[in-house]
Design a protein around this motif. Structure first.
Motif: not given
Length: 326
Positions: A56-64, A74-75, A91-98
């Motif tokens: 029942g989970y749905r992906p929710m992306p967020v961009v900073f 983060a997904l 899980t295992r986020g967020p991912v830092f891009l800079a």
């Protein structure tokens, strides 16, 4: 992934960081995270899409954003229940891009936490890609989260050195087993689905149920293979003795990284060290595709000492994450 009109694309700002929720689709997410140095599998779009198919989970992306620059992403996975209750996990986020300052890093975590206030019937679990230790506990404590489950350990293998250097970095026993397997007249074939994947996943499920260990179900692995935009991201490597398969492994590519996700071997495969041969074939293939990091998956010296020694024998770096916070 983005839900279009009426979604959560508002921008909330804190300490110069703006959070944009549900503002990218699957293609945009893949492009955004393609350059991340060690993108975890759980932060790739195919994983979120597979979870939506399996639960029942749905992906929710967020961009900073910091001004015009995307500095983190983060997904998350959200499960909405009748009555307004919402359960979410990262899980295992967020991912830092800079590069970000400590203040900006804290703002990213606070903006995520703000989305799930307990007073509004939210239950939020966070497993950050941070090392275990007092510093990470303090960082999470500063945003109002407390440790709940101890950390997960894995091995990251750097694939950027050439093959000779990687082979020299193998533990001597592991390298000797690889040499023996290479002389055993086994054949290795790779593919992207079909009968080899079915053969592997059926045996994986039987082994998982018999031994009662935590591992992804075969149905979820199949959904993962079918959910990504790149249908060749999930690859099966099978070892044959004559015409008979005796062992197989499955890898998943995500950005510049890949994960060794599933494996199975029978008695003959263990005797011939087929898994050494398969992992080495996967390393060669993944390097050729431009993969720079291989996540070898969970290690547990207490409950799975043999598996842990095998993974550590490839010469990677043992990493223990901070754990799950609530």
């Amino acid at each position: 992934m983005a839900s279009g009109a009426g979604s959560d694309r508002r921008g909330e700002e804190l300490d110069g960081i703006v959070a944009l929720w549900d503002a990218v689709d699957q293609r945009q997410w893949d492009e955004l995270t393609a350059a991340a140095e060690r993108l975890p599998l759980e932060q790739c779009s195919a994983y979120g899409a597979a979870m939506a198919r399996a639960s029942g989970y749905r992906p929710m992306p967020v961009v900073f954003m910091r001004g015009p620059d995307r500095v983190a992403a983060a997904l998350l996975l959200e499960w909405r229940f009748p009555g307004g209750f919402r359960m979410a996990k990262l899980t295992r986020g967020p991912v830092f891009l800079a590069a970000v300052s400590d203040v900006e890093r804290g703002a990213v975590f606070r903006l995520i936490k703000r989305r799930y206030p307990v007073a509004k019937l939210n239950l939020f679990f966070l497993t950050p890609e941070l090392p275990a230790g007092a510093e990470s506990d303090a960082q999470m404590g500063a945003v109002g989260m407390r440790p709940m489950v101890t950390g997960y350990s894995t091995v990251w293998l750097d694939l950027r050195p050439d093959l000779d250097a990687l082979r020299a970095g193998l533990h001597v026993k592991w390298r000797n087993q690889l040499t023996a397997a290479e002389g055993a007249k086994l054949r290795v074939r790779s593919g992207y689905g079909g009968a080899p994947m079915e053969w592997l996943l059926s045996r994986h499920d039987q082994h998982r149920k018999r031994r009662k260990f935590r591992a992804p179900a075969g149905a979820f692995v199949a959904a993962l293979a079918d959910s990504g935009r790149d249908k060749r991201a999930v690859q099966v490597f099978t070892a044959y003795s004559g015409s008979e398969p005796i062992a197989a492994i499955l890898t998943v590519r995500h950005g510049k990284a890949a994960t060794y996700y599933v494996g199975w071997t029978g008695l003959e495969g263990r005797e011939e060290h087929a898994h050494n041969l398969l992992l080495w074939a996967a390393i060669e293939k993944l390097k050729g595709l431009g993969v720079e990091w291989l996540d070898l998956g969970g290690v547990d010296g207490l409950h799975m000492p043999g598996v842990s020694r095998f993974k550590l024998g490839l010469g990677g770096k043992l990493v223990t994450l901070a754990g799950t916070y609530l």
